[in-house]
Each structure stands twice: as C-alpha cells, then as structure tokens.
Scaffold this motif. Sequence first.
Motif, PDB file in Angstrom:
ATOM      1  N   ALA A  50      39.411  57.540  32.090  1.00 54.68           N
ATOM      2  CA  ALA A  50      40.875  57.649  32.126  1.00 54.68           C
ATOM      3  C   ALA A  50      41.313  58.665  33.173  1.00 54.68           C
ATOM      4  N   ALA A  51      40.613  59.809  33.248  1.00 58.32           N
ATOM      5  CA  ALA A  51      40.956  60.812  34.253  1.00 58.32           C
ATOM      6  C   ALA A  51      40.743  60.277  35.662  1.00 58.32           C
ATOM      7  N   ARG A  52      39.647  59.507  35.850  1.00 59.95           N
ATOM      8  CA  ARG A  52      39.370  58.942  37.179  1.00 59.95           C
ATOM      9  C   ARG A  52      40.425  57.921  37.580  1.00 59.95           C
ATOM     10  N   LEU A  67      35.642  62.978  20.706  1.00 56.57           N
ATOM     11  CA  LEU A  67      34.587  63.086  21.701  1.00 56.57           C
ATOM     12  C   LEU A  67      34.938  62.260  22.926  1.00 56.57           C
ATOM     13  N   SER A  68      34.509  62.751  24.072  1.00 55.50           N
ATOM     14  CA  SER A  68      34.843  62.070  25.324  1.00 55.50           C
ATOM     15  C   SER A  68      34.155  60.719  25.452  1.00 55.50           C
ATOM     16  N   THR A  69      33.152  60.460  24.601  1.00 59.36           N
ATOM     17  CA  THR A  69      32.424  59.181  24.690  1.00 59.36           C
ATOM     18  C   THR A  69      33.156  58.058  23.975  1.00 59.36           C
ATOM     19  N   THR A  70      34.127  58.404  23.116  1.00 57.38           N
ATOM     20  CA  THR A  70      34.901  57.368  22.456  1.00 57.38           C
ATOM     21  C   THR A  70      35.958  56.832  23.418  1.00 57.38           C
ATOM     22  N   THR A  71      36.644  55.792  23.024  1.00 57.46           N
ATOM     23  CA  THR A  71      37.670  55.198  23.894  1.00 57.46           C
ATOM     24  C   THR A  71      39.037  55.300  23.235  1.00 57.46           C
ATOM     25  N   HIS A  72      40.019  55.553  24.077  1.00 58.91           N
ATOM     26  CA  HIS A  72      41.413  55.631  23.635  1.00 58.91           C
ATOM     27  C   HIS A  72      42.305  55.144  24.776  1.00 58.91           C
ATOM     28  N   PRO A  73      43.505  54.678  24.445  1.00 59.18           N
ATOM     29  CA  PRO A  73      44.464  54.358  25.507  1.00 59.18           C
ATOM     30  C   PRO A  73      44.858  55.643  26.254  1.00 59.18           C
ATOM     31  N   TYR A  74      45.482  55.487  27.393  1.00 55.87           N
ATOM     32  CA  TYR A  74      45.891  56.657  28.194  1.00 55.87           C
ATOM     33  C   TYR A  74      47.103  56.279  29.050  1.00 55.87           C
ATOM     34  N   ARG A  75      47.818  57.247  29.453  1.00 52.32           N
ATOM     35  CA  ARG A  75      48.902  57.051  30.440  1.00 52.32           C
ATOM     36  C   ARG A  75      48.832  58.205  31.442  1.00 52.32           C
ATOM     37  N   CYS A  76      49.252  57.927  32.685  1.00 53.38           N
ATOM     38  CA  CYS A  76      49.128  58.907  33.772  1.00 53.38           C
ATOM     39  C   CYS A  76      50.482  59.532  34.083  1.00 53.38           C
TER      40      CYS A  76
END
Length: 241
Positions: free
Chosen positions: A164-166, A226-235
């Motif tokens: 998500a950050a990338r 944890l960063s290994t899980t997945t979640h939605p994101y917005r920038c």
Amino acid sequence: MRQGIWRGTPALVVSVIALFVALGGSVYAAKTKRVKINGRAIKAKSIPGNRLKPRSVAANRLKPHSIGANLLKPGAVPALTTAGPLTGTDINELTLGQVPSAAHADTADAAQSAVDAQTALNAVNAVDAQTVNGHSVGCLPGTQQFAGACWESSPSSAVNAPTAARKCAARGGALPAALQLAAFAEEPGVSLDGEDEWSGDLTNVSGLNVFGVVTVSGGSGIDSSLSTTTHPYRCVIPLLH
C-alpha cells in the motif's frame, strides 16, 4: 600759361575733412573686438523661449525654483536635474501608482497573518487556500481536498502495508497518518472501509520485516495489525498546481 594756386571753397574743405573722419572711423570700428553680452545687458523677459536652442541651457545653470510649474511643458520635468534628493513635499502622492507588494493588502482583510494574505484571500489559514505562492491549485477527479492535500475519496483494494505504501508513492502521495485518517472519516460523505484501512503509522517491530501498522475504520476506530495482513488503503496526494 600762368600757373595759379588752387584755392578751395570753405564748403569743399569741410566736405573733405568729413570724408577722412568717416573713413578713419570705419577702420577703427573694423579693428575693435567683439563685445560679449552678459545677463545684465539683457532686459528681463525680452528673449522668448522659442529663441533658445533646445538643451542649450543646462539644468545646473538655472536658479532653484526659478521656473514655475505653470510654465513647464507637460513631460518636461523629467528632463531637469535637481541639485539634491527629492523630499516628500516635492512629490504628489496622487500621481503614484499602487506599490506592487501592497496589492495583496486590499484582499487580506480576513487573513490572520502575512503568510495567509499571499496565498489565501479570505482564508483563516493556508489549509483552506485555493492558491499556493500565487499559483492555482486543485485536486484530480476521485480525490477531495482536506487538510491542505488531496485525499482519495474511496479506498483501494486490500493489500499488505508495504505494498500500500509503495502504490501510494507511485501516485506521488503517501499513506495518511492515523489521526488524520480518523478526522477525514468525519467529513461529510466520507466512509472508511469496515475492514480497517492502513495508515502510515508504525506501532512496533517484533522481528525482521515483522512490524505492526496502525489501522483505522469507521466502526472499530483505531487499531493495529501486522504488516503481513491485508487491508484496504487510500492515498494522500499533494495539491496539484
């Protein structure tokens, strides 16, 4: 034939003497030097201005205040030089234009500081400004302005935190801070994903490439995952010029 002695009449003798005097006077006049005419020999106001050769009289030869303003031809004043600097009494303020830096002051009545006056005509602070350093700014379709940046109106599909950050970096933005994301959720028409959304805040690191990231949702509030899980994101993307 008998020679006689010539005798002239008295009138003839006088004529001859007058002729010699006249000739002698002409020669004397021819040999006299030219006499220069100074200012005392000229009667005041006897020479009209059109008899003077343009630029023949230097400004430093004029007596200060000797030429009245009503006698000057329009546009002729800049051609004259002054003996000293101008003072406030020599300048008519009504003839001066507006100072460039003061042009913003007319529209800065509602500004709280000089910084706001340059970028926001009626804004309390630069967060709500529509211009930055005189340039118009705005947001792309699919984003909305909040806290001085463009926030994506809808979240993207779920990915892990590093991805998500990338993806946000590729769009020229970044993940939002947790508290900012929670504040954005309170904006009219904004709804966070019920599965939590990634923020850009880290909570802890427990091992190599294992760390916790703060998540925010409209239902459960602020949490971590944890960063290994997945979640939605917005920038969050900077305002566009």
